[in-house]
Design a protein around this motif. Structure first.
Motif, PDB file in Angstrom:
ATOM      1  N   ARG A 130       4.425   1.969  -3.201  1.00 30.19           N
ATOM      2  CA  ARG A 130       4.324   1.750  -1.684  1.00 30.19           C
ATOM      3  C   ARG A 130       2.867   1.271  -1.208  1.00 30.19           C
ATOM      4  NH1 ARG A 130      10.688   3.348  -0.647  1.00 30.19           N
ATOM      5  NH2 ARG A 130      11.312   2.695  -2.231  1.00 30.19           N
ATOM      6  N   ILE A 131       2.294   2.525  -1.344  1.00 35.66           N
ATOM      7  CA  ILE A 131       0.865   2.314  -1.015  1.00 35.66           C
ATOM      8  C   ILE A 131       0.053   0.984  -0.924  1.00 35.66           C
ATOM      9  CG2 ILE A 131      -1.200   3.229  -0.321  1.00 35.66           C
ATOM     10  CD1 ILE A 131      -0.159   6.159  -0.454  1.00 35.66           C
ATOM     11  N   VAL A 132       0.068   1.166  -1.892  1.00 30.11           N
ATOM     12  CA  VAL A 132      -0.770  -0.715  -2.863  1.00 30.11           C
ATOM     13  C   VAL A 132       0.018  -1.673  -1.783  1.00 30.11           C
ATOM     14  CG1 VAL A 132      -1.187  -1.693  -4.329  1.00 30.11           C
ATOM     15  CG2 VAL A 132      -1.926   0.858  -4.419  1.00 30.11           C
ATOM     16  N   GLU A 133       0.978  -1.499  -2.036  1.00 30.07           N
ATOM     17  CA  GLU A 133       2.051  -3.164  -1.050  1.00 30.07           C
ATOM     18  C   GLU A 133       2.004  -2.841   0.168  1.00 30.07           C
ATOM     19  OE1 GLU A 133       6.377  -2.063  -1.995  1.00 30.07           O
ATOM     20  OE2 GLU A 133       6.113  -2.795  -4.236  1.00 30.07           O
ATOM     21  N   PHE A 134       2.275  -1.759   0.881  1.00 31.11           N
ATOM     22  CA  PHE A 134       1.698  -1.870   2.520  1.00 31.11           C
ATOM     23  C   PHE A 134       0.625  -2.315   3.038  1.00 31.11           C
ATOM     24  CE2 PHE A 134      -0.305   0.788   5.499  1.00 31.11           C
ATOM     25  CZ  PHE A 134       1.539  -0.198   7.042  1.00 31.11           C
ATOM     26  N   VAL A 162       5.179  10.193  -7.026  1.00 32.43           N
ATOM     27  CA  VAL A 162       4.003   9.905  -7.566  1.00 32.43           C
ATOM     28  C   VAL A 162       3.682   8.149  -7.498  1.00 32.43           C
ATOM     29  CG1 VAL A 162       2.727  12.739  -6.999  1.00 32.43           C
ATOM     30  CG2 VAL A 162       2.775  10.998  -9.070  1.00 32.43           C
ATOM     31  N   GLU A 163       4.578   7.714  -8.453  1.00 37.10           N
ATOM     32  CA  GLU A 163       3.689   6.310  -8.927  1.00 37.10           C
ATOM     33  C   GLU A 163       4.541   6.132  -7.798  1.00 37.10           C
ATOM     34  OE1 GLU A 163       5.728   5.897 -12.956  1.00 37.10           O
ATOM     35  OE2 GLU A 163       4.302   7.222 -13.771  1.00 37.10           O
ATOM     36  N   GLN A 164       5.988   5.966  -7.771  1.00 37.00           N
ATOM     37  CA  GLN A 164       6.530   4.961  -6.182  1.00 37.00           C
ATOM     38  C   GLN A 164       6.006   4.865  -5.103  1.00 37.00           C
ATOM     39  OE1 GLN A 164      10.475   6.303  -5.366  1.00 37.00           O
ATOM     40  NE2 GLN A 164      11.225   4.307  -4.300  1.00 37.00           N
ATOM     41  N   LEU A 165       4.648   6.185  -4.639  1.00 30.67           N
ATOM     42  CA  LEU A 165       4.457   6.308  -2.962  1.00 30.67           C
ATOM     43  C   LEU A 165       3.024   5.115  -3.926  1.00 30.67           C
ATOM     44  CD1 LEU A 165       4.003   7.820  -0.709  1.00 30.67           C
ATOM     45  CD2 LEU A 165       3.045   9.236  -2.180  1.00 30.67           C
ATOM     46  N   ALA A 166       2.665   5.668  -5.025  1.00 29.59           N
ATOM     47  CA  ALA A 166       0.685   4.800  -5.078  1.00 29.59           C
ATOM     48  C   ALA A 166       1.850   3.269  -4.949  1.00 29.59           C
ATOM     49  CB  ALA A 166       0.433   5.474  -5.718  1.00 29.59           C
TER      50      ALA A 166
END
Length: 109
Positions: free
Chosen positions: A98-102, A92-96
């Protein structure tokens, strides 16, 4: 082509006959030129192209890429199986992150 027979007089050729003779002579000259060029063709060196091994490999890889669907079906099947068995773990940390970066790239923030 029509020939005006009213203007024919004795041995004097009409303008139509002269034009017809000129066209025939020109056609004969063109045919002679074509035949001469054709007879010279075997003596001329033929053009040829050869591809380097790298170019041949690039061609094969390009064809392979264009024929592929772009989906690794084996990987998709493994993920589906892991999800159905409850073994697929989401970071979930990596997913969050990447969402912020996107979103920052998308909205320019």
């Amino acid at each position: 082509m029509a020939i005006n027979i009213n203007s024919l007089q004795g041995n004097t050729p009409s303008s139509t006959q002269v034009k017809t003779d000129q066209v025939e002579q020109q056609t004969q000259r063109q045919q002679a030129t074509v035949q001469q060029n054709a007879s010279q063709a075997p003596n001329q060196k033929q053009d040829s192209v050869s591809l380097t091994p790298q170019a041949q490999q690039l061609t094969r890889l390009t064809e392979k890429a264009s024929n592929s669907s772009g989906i690794d079906q084996e990987k998709v099947d493994k993920i589906k199986q892991a999800i159905s068995e409850g073994k697929y773990k989401i970071n979930v940390e990596q997913l969050a992150k990447r969402i912020v970066e996107f979103e920052s790239e998308l909205f320019g923030r």
